[in-house]
Write a protein that holds these residues in place. Structure first.
Motif, PDB file in Angstrom:
ATOM      1  N   ILE A  39       0.807  -1.216   0.000  1.00 12.03           N
ATOM      2  CA  ILE A  39       0.000   0.000   0.000  1.00 12.03           C
ATOM      3  C   ILE A  39       0.844   1.271   0.000  1.00 12.03           C
ATOM      4  O   ILE A  39       0.478   2.268  -0.630  1.00 12.03           O
ATOM      5  N   LEU A  40       1.990   1.262   0.665  1.00  9.23           N
ATOM      6  CA  LEU A  40       2.837   2.457   0.673  1.00  9.23           C
ATOM      7  C   LEU A  40       3.425   2.716  -0.718  1.00  9.23           C
ATOM      8  O   LEU A  40       3.480   3.869  -1.173  1.00  9.23           O
ATOM      9  N   VAL A  64       5.156   7.445  11.935  1.00  8.59           N
ATOM     10  CA  VAL A  64       6.183   8.413  11.523  1.00  8.59           C
ATOM     11  C   VAL A  64       6.509   8.247  10.043  1.00  8.59           C
ATOM     12  O   VAL A  64       6.623   9.241   9.303  1.00  8.59           O
ATOM     13  N   ASP A  65       6.652   6.998   9.592  1.00  7.17           N
ATOM     14  CA  ASP A  65       6.943   6.759   8.178  1.00  7.17           C
ATOM     15  C   ASP A  65       5.785   7.204   7.288  1.00  7.17           C
ATOM     16  O   ASP A  65       5.994   7.836   6.244  1.00  7.17           O
ATOM     17  N   ILE A  66       4.567   6.896   7.700  1.00  7.13           N
ATOM     18  CA  ILE A  66       3.401   7.290   6.900  1.00  7.13           C
ATOM     19  C   ILE A  66       3.230   8.810   6.913  1.00  7.13           C
ATOM     20  O   ILE A  66       2.825   9.400   5.905  1.00  7.13           O
ATOM     21  N   PHE A  67       3.565   9.439   8.025  1.00  6.98           N
ATOM     22  CA  PHE A  67       3.487  10.908   8.098  1.00  6.98           C
ATOM     23  C   PHE A  67       4.433  11.558   7.090  1.00  6.98           C
ATOM     24  O   PHE A  67       4.043  12.491   6.365  1.00  6.98           O
ATOM     25  N   GLN A  68       5.661  11.075   7.019  1.00  9.24           N
ATOM     26  CA  GLN A  68       6.619  11.617   6.039  1.00  9.24           C
ATOM     27  C   GLN A  68       6.133  11.362   4.612  1.00  9.24           C
ATOM     28  O   GLN A  68       6.245  12.227   3.740  1.00  9.24           O
ATOM     29  N   LEU A  69       5.602  10.155   4.377  1.00  6.88           N
ATOM     30  CA  LEU A  69       5.123   9.806   3.036  1.00  6.88           C
ATOM     31  C   LEU A  69       3.913  10.657   2.653  1.00  6.88           C
ATOM     32  O   LEU A  69       3.791  11.080   1.500  1.00  6.88           O
ATOM     33  N   ALA A  70       3.035  10.915   3.614  1.00  8.77           N
ATOM     34  CA  ALA A  70       1.862  11.740   3.333  1.00  8.77           C
ATOM     35  C   ALA A  70       2.266  13.169   2.969  1.00  8.77           C
ATOM     36  O   ALA A  70       1.637  13.804   2.112  1.00  8.77           O
ATOM     37  N   LEU A 109      -6.851   7.897  -3.330  1.00  6.18           N
ATOM     38  CA  LEU A 109      -7.877   8.007  -2.289  1.00  6.18           C
ATOM     39  C   LEU A 109      -8.117   6.658  -1.613  1.00  6.18           C
ATOM     40  O   LEU A 109      -8.331   6.587  -0.396  1.00  6.18           O
ATOM     41  N   LEU A 110      -8.094   5.594  -2.411  1.00  6.73           N
ATOM     42  CA  LEU A 110      -8.281   4.260  -1.853  1.00  6.73           C
ATOM     43  C   LEU A 110      -7.164   3.914  -0.870  1.00  6.73           C
ATOM     44  O   LEU A 110      -7.420   3.390   0.225  1.00  6.73           O
ATOM     45  N   CYS A 111      -5.929   4.217  -1.235  1.00  7.33           N
ATOM     46  CA  CYS A 111      -4.794   3.933  -0.349  1.00  7.33           C
ATOM     47  C   CYS A 111      -4.875   4.771   0.928  1.00  7.33           C
ATOM     48  O   CYS A 111      -4.637   4.260   2.034  1.00  7.33           O
ATOM     49  N   GLU A 112      -5.220   6.049   0.804  1.00  5.55           N
ATOM     50  CA  GLU A 112      -5.342   6.906   1.984  1.00  5.55           C
ATOM     51  C   GLU A 112      -6.420   6.381   2.923  1.00  5.55           C
ATOM     52  O   GLU A 112      -6.230   6.337   4.151  1.00  5.55           O
ATOM     53  N   TRP A 113      -7.561   6.007   2.364  1.00  5.38           N
ATOM     54  CA  TRP A 113      -8.669   5.523   3.192  1.00  5.38           C
ATOM     55  C   TRP A 113      -8.286   4.225   3.910  1.00  5.38           C
ATOM     56  O   TRP A 113      -8.576   4.054   5.081  1.00  5.38           O
ATOM     57  N   ARG A 114      -7.615   3.321   3.179  1.00  4.53           N
ATOM     58  CA  ARG A 114      -7.252   2.037   3.780  1.00  4.53           C
ATOM     59  C   ARG A 114      -6.213   2.218   4.872  1.00  4.53           C
ATOM     60  O   ARG A 114      -6.264   1.530   5.904  1.00  4.53           O
ATOM     61  N   ILE A 115      -5.261   3.126   4.684  1.00  2.00           N
ATOM     62  CA  ILE A 115      -4.264   3.386   5.730  1.00  2.00           C
ATOM     63  C   ILE A 115      -4.927   3.980   6.963  1.00  2.00           C
ATOM     64  O   ILE A 115      -4.638   3.588   8.096  1.00  2.00           O
ATOM     65  N   GLU A 116      -5.832   4.914   6.728  1.00  2.00           N
ATOM     66  CA  GLU A 116      -6.510   5.581   7.841  1.00  2.00           C
ATOM     67  C   GLU A 116      -7.384   4.618   8.635  1.00  2.00           C
ATOM     68  O   GLU A 116      -7.456   4.702   9.867  1.00  2.00           O
ATOM     69  N   HIS A 117      -8.029   3.669   7.950  1.00  2.03           N
ATOM     70  CA  HIS A 117      -8.965   2.761   8.602  1.00  2.03           C
ATOM     71  C   HIS A 117      -8.367   1.357   8.735  1.00  2.03           C
ATOM     72  O   HIS A 117      -8.765   0.421   8.043  1.00  2.03           O
ATOM     73  N   GLY A 118      -7.377   1.229   9.609  1.00  2.00           N
ATOM     74  CA  GLY A 118      -6.905  -0.104   9.935  1.00  2.00           C
ATOM     75  C   GLY A 118      -5.414  -0.337   9.859  1.00  2.00           C
ATOM     76  O   GLY A 118      -4.890  -1.205  10.566  1.00  2.00           O
ATOM     77  N   LEU A 119      -4.687   0.384   9.024  1.00  2.00           N
ATOM     78  CA  LEU A 119      -3.260   0.105   8.844  1.00  2.00           C
ATOM     79  C   LEU A 119      -2.360   1.073   9.589  1.00  2.00           C
ATOM     80  O   LEU A 119      -1.154   0.838   9.712  1.00  2.00           O
ATOM     81  N   LEU A 120      -2.905   2.154  10.092  1.00  2.00           N
ATOM     82  CA  LEU A 120      -2.096   3.158  10.792  1.00  2.00           C
ATOM     83  C   LEU A 120      -1.945   2.753  12.259  1.00  2.00           C
ATOM     84  O   LEU A 120      -2.930   2.473  12.936  1.00  2.00           O
ATOM     85  N   ASN A 121      -0.715   2.737  12.748  1.00  2.00           N
ATOM     86  CA  ASN A 121      -0.457   2.410  14.153  1.00  2.00           C
ATOM     87  C   ASN A 121       0.752   3.204  14.638  1.00  2.00           C
ATOM     88  O   ASN A 121       1.369   3.972  13.879  1.00  2.00           O
ATOM     89  N   LEU A 122       1.102   3.013  15.902  1.00  2.00           N
ATOM     90  CA  LEU A 122       2.196   3.783  16.501  1.00  2.00           C
ATOM     91  C   LEU A 122       3.546   3.433  15.894  1.00  2.00           C
ATOM     92  O   LEU A 122       4.458   4.270  15.888  1.00  2.00           O
ATOM     93  N   GLU A 123       3.698   2.220  15.375  1.00  2.00           N
ATOM     94  CA  GLU A 123       4.984   1.802  14.822  1.00  2.00           C
ATOM     95  C   GLU A 123       5.259   2.438  13.461  1.00  2.00           C
ATOM     96  O   GLU A 123       6.408   2.746  13.143  1.00  2.00           O
ATOM     97  N   ASN A 124       4.227   2.622  12.643  1.00  2.00           N
ATOM     98  CA  ASN A 124       4.461   3.127  11.286  1.00  2.00           C
ATOM     99  C   ASN A 124       3.978   4.555  11.079  1.00  2.00           C
ATOM    100  O   ASN A 124       4.037   5.072   9.966  1.00  2.00           O
ATOM    101  N   ALA A 153       9.745   6.533  20.925  1.00  2.00           N
ATOM    102  CA  ALA A 153      10.586   5.364  21.219  1.00  2.00           C
ATOM    103  C   ALA A 153      10.640   4.370  20.069  1.00  2.00           C
ATOM    104  O   ALA A 153      11.368   3.371  20.153  1.00  2.00           O
ATOM    105  N   THR A 154       9.933   4.631  18.973  1.00  2.00           N
ATOM    106  CA  THR A 154       9.916   3.699  17.846  1.00  2.00           C
ATOM    107  C   THR A 154      11.151   3.874  16.966  1.00  2.00           C
ATOM    108  O   THR A 154      11.838   4.905  17.019  1.00  2.00           O
ATOM    109  N   GLU A 155      11.404   2.872  16.135  1.00  2.00           N
ATOM    110  CA  GLU A 155      12.545   2.926  15.219  1.00  2.00           C
ATOM    111  C   GLU A 155      12.339   3.985  14.154  1.00  2.00           C
ATOM    112  O   GLU A 155      13.297   4.637  13.712  1.00  2.00           O
ATOM    113  N   GLY A 156      11.081   4.172  13.721  1.00  2.00           N
ATOM    114  CA  GLY A 156      10.794   5.183  12.702  1.00  2.00           C
ATOM    115  C   GLY A 156      11.140   6.581  13.157  1.00  2.00           C
ATOM    116  O   GLY A 156      11.660   7.395  12.376  1.00  2.00           O
TER     117      GLY A 156
END
Length: 390
Positions: free
Chosen positions: A141-142, A175-181, A158-173, A206-209
């Protein structure tokens, strides 16, 4: 009669020779309708039925690469074959690339590096049929978000943004998704990521990202920290204003209760010309009970001079505040109202300004929360801040 018999025989003969009706089409393949024509005089008159065979046909065209004229080179030496006409219609970026590309014979070649071969395959398939496998979408998806942004495919983006927002976004990723967005110009997704970072900053930091971003993008880290400080300060300011507004409303309610006690009386306390009953139902003023105790103390205390008693000092302040709110001291039933009006004229300018600011804030707070008990008409006409008592 003979002619009629012969004509009827001819008509029956031609009827027998008429062509039979064609058999119905096998199976029911209707999946959606689009306004247009009639198919086989079905009950869905005025509509054209579309079958799942159409997307399947586009998928088959992509999988088999029938008469493909574009070769897309990917990482790890992979090649995906596609059709220039479909790529050019689906993406203006592909159209521009195909105009500039040159190849052997009629086939042209395009190179897509930096993303996996499978991600490119899922992306090109979506351009053909708008279809995808959910598992493949989540896995790549990224990369698909980057490709949809780079090649201007808004539907997939839009499909990728919606899917990330509803289920794939978490504390571990996050930071990476924020930079990509931020890079892919996805404002809603970047805002959601930013809020999540601020909300759970201790866990996110405290995450690696976050550690990678701290080394590769120190400017972005600095901006996030500044926004966190700004958010905390804004929250503190909002809390402070809410507390101040609560205090101003309480003072206003105390002024209402004071007028009510001195004019109408309340259960066991009131003016001398009123007949009071202890069994009377409690009034609607919540401040009456506390103010009643304060008035009783004020009438019995031997240290009623200002500054002599804490409770009496509070009562003196309430009486002065009322006098600054009262519009007609001559008709007012509150004790010492006229005396305070005369005392205000002799008060030093610094103290007078403080009282005026307090009165203005009280009246504005009440006007925001509801219809005021006092009127602001005289306040707007002059600087006296006088109001009408009911």
């Amino acid at each position: 009669m003979e002619k009629m018999d012969s004509s009827s025989k001819e008509s029956s003969f031609f009827a027998e020779k008429a062509l039979p009706f064609p058999p119905p089409l096998p199976g029911r393949v209707i999946t959606s309708y689009q306004k247009g024509f009639v198919l086989n005089s079905s009950s869905a008159r005025g509509y054209l039925s579309l079958s799942t065979a159409m997307p399947d046909m586009w998928d088959r065209l992509f999988d088999e690469g029938y008469r493909a004229d574009v070769a897309i080179s990917t990482d790890s030496g992979g090649v995906i074959y596609a059709h220039a006409s479909i790529l050019g219609i689906a993406s203006p970026v592909f159209r521009s690339m195909l105009k500039q590309s040159r190849g052997a014979g009629r086939q042209r070649s395009i190179s897509l590096r930096g993303v996996t071969h499978e991600a490119v395959r899922v992306f090109i398939r979506f351009l053909y049929s708008s279809c995808y496998e959910p598992d493949e979408l989540e896995e790549h998806i990224l990369h698909l978000l980057v490709l949809s942004h780079a090649f201007v495919v808004p539907k997939l983006k839009l499909l990728c943004e919606w899917r990330i927002e509803h289920g794939l976004l978490n504390l571990e990723n996050v930071v990476d998704i924020f930079q990509l967005a931020l890079l892919c110009d996805a404002p809603r997704l970047s805002l959601i990521c930013h809020r999540l970072i601020l909300k759970s900053f201790k866990a996110v930091s405290a995450t690696e990202g976050w550690k990678v971003m701290k080394e590769s993008h120190p400017v972005l880290e600095k901006k996030i920290l500044e926004s966190m400080i700004e958010t905390d300060n804004g929250q503190k300011d909002r809390t402070k204003k809410l507390n101040e507004r609560k205090i101003y409303l309480q003072l206003y309610e105390a002024m209402e209760a004071l007028v009510h006690i001195c004019r109408d009386g309340c259960q066991t306390i009131g003016p001398l010309d009123k007949v009071l009953r202890e069994d009377e139902a409690p009034c609607s003023y919540e401040a009456c009970k506390g103010l009643e105790s304060l008035v009783r103390h004020f009438t019995r205390c031997k240290l009623r001079v200002p500054g002599g008693c804490v409770h009496c000092k509070r009562m003196w302040q309430l009486l002065e505040l009322h006098s600054r709110l009262c519009a007609d001291s001559d008709a007012c039933r509150v004790p010492l109202c006229r005396n305070f009006k005369q005392r205000i004229k002799k008060q030093n300018k610094k103290d007078d300004i403080k009282w005026r600011i307090l009165v203005r804030k009280i009246l504005r707070t009440k006007s925001i929360s509801g219809a005021p008990f006092f009127s602001m008409a005289s306040t707007l006409r002059s600087d006296s801040f006088a109001v009408h008592a009911l």
